[in-house]
Design an enzyme around this catalytic site. Structure first.
Site, PDB file in Angstrom:
ATOM      1  N   CYS A  38       0.827  -1.206   0.000  1.00 37.92           N
ATOM      2  CA  CYS A  38       0.000   0.000   0.000  1.00 37.92           C
ATOM      3  C   CYS A  38       0.857   1.251   0.000  1.00 37.92           C
ATOM      4  O   CYS A  38       2.044   1.212   0.286  1.00 37.92           O
ATOM      5  CB  CYS A  38      -0.836   0.060   1.284  1.00 37.92           C
ATOM      6  SG  CYS A  38      -2.202  -1.095   1.323  1.00 37.92           S
ATOM      7  N   CYS A  42      -3.113   4.891   2.617  1.00 41.76           N
ATOM      8  CA  CYS A  42      -4.198   3.925   2.432  1.00 41.76           C
ATOM      9  C   CYS A  42      -5.091   3.868   3.668  1.00 41.76           C
ATOM     10  O   CYS A  42      -4.627   3.854   4.801  1.00 41.76           O
ATOM     11  CB  CYS A  42      -3.647   2.535   2.133  1.00 41.76           C
ATOM     12  SG  CYS A  42      -4.976   1.378   1.698  1.00 41.76           S
TER      13      CYS A  42
HETATM   14 ZN   LIG Z   1      -3.912   0.089   0.242  1.00 43.22          ZN
END
Ligand SMILES: [Zn+2]
Length: 192
Positions: A38, A42
């Site tokens: 990520c 996120c």
């Molecule tokens: Zn993510």
């Protein structure tokens, strides 16, 4: 926790916990237990610290077998991915290739797969001219080259660069070159 970046882990950890957008593109984190990576901002559930690995770019995370998160799309990193720039570049490439064809804003927008309005707007934003004004520039530049490098007549060149009638060729030529095609040829020493 293993780190492959220059940033201190405590700082990166704080960025993850607070979903700090300012760190997007500066590092990525992968979660061992889920196999997903990520960007810092996120909004997915904060993972356990001991399961995290840090990376300074998305490619490295992928090479280690992590998959990009569907939610934050870390491969489209904030400062690398520039959709507007991509659209402008794609449009220019299309115009360079197809300037001899009949092109309207609608045809162009259809080809690039965006709305005519949006295409016009981002073109003006990035280059200060509309897509069709840009097309005229390409055509006139090609005409200038032909005037200098070939002995084709002005009328021949008019059609070779995509104009359908001589008067609009002359009009655009004058506007961009500040002289007529034949004056341009004389002035710049092209072939007669
Ligand atoms: Zn993510």
């Amino acid at each position: 926790m293993k780190s492959n970046t220059e940033l201190p882990s405590s700082l990166m950890w704080k960025a993850i916990v607070t979903c700090d957008k300012r760190y997007d593109g500066k590092f990525f984190y992968a979660v061992r237990t889920t196999g997903i990576f990520c960007r810092p901002s996120c909004k997915s559930k904060t993972p356990n610290y001991e399961n995290i690995r840090f990376f300074d770019n998305a490619l490295k995370a992928k090479q280690q077998g992590f998959r990009p998160c569907k939610r934050c799309q870390p491969e489209q990193s904030a400062d690398i991915y520039e959709p507007k720039q991509e659209i402008v570049e794609e449009t220019i490439a299309f115009l360079e290739q197809s300037y001899k064809e009949k092109i309207s804003l609608n045809i162009l927008a259809f080809h690039i797969a965006v709305s005519p309005y949006y295409l016009s707007r981002i073109f003006k934003e990035k280059l200060g001219v509309s897509p069709l004004q840009y097309l005229e520039r390409i055509r006139i530049q090609k005409a200038q080259n032909l005037l200098l490098d070939t002995s084709h007549t002005c009328t021949e060149i008019c059609f070779q660069v995509g104009y359908k009638n001589i008067s609009s060729f002359y009009k655009h030529f004058k506007k961009i070159s500040h002289c007529s095609p034949s004056q341009f040829r004389d002035k710049c020493g092209g072939k007669m």
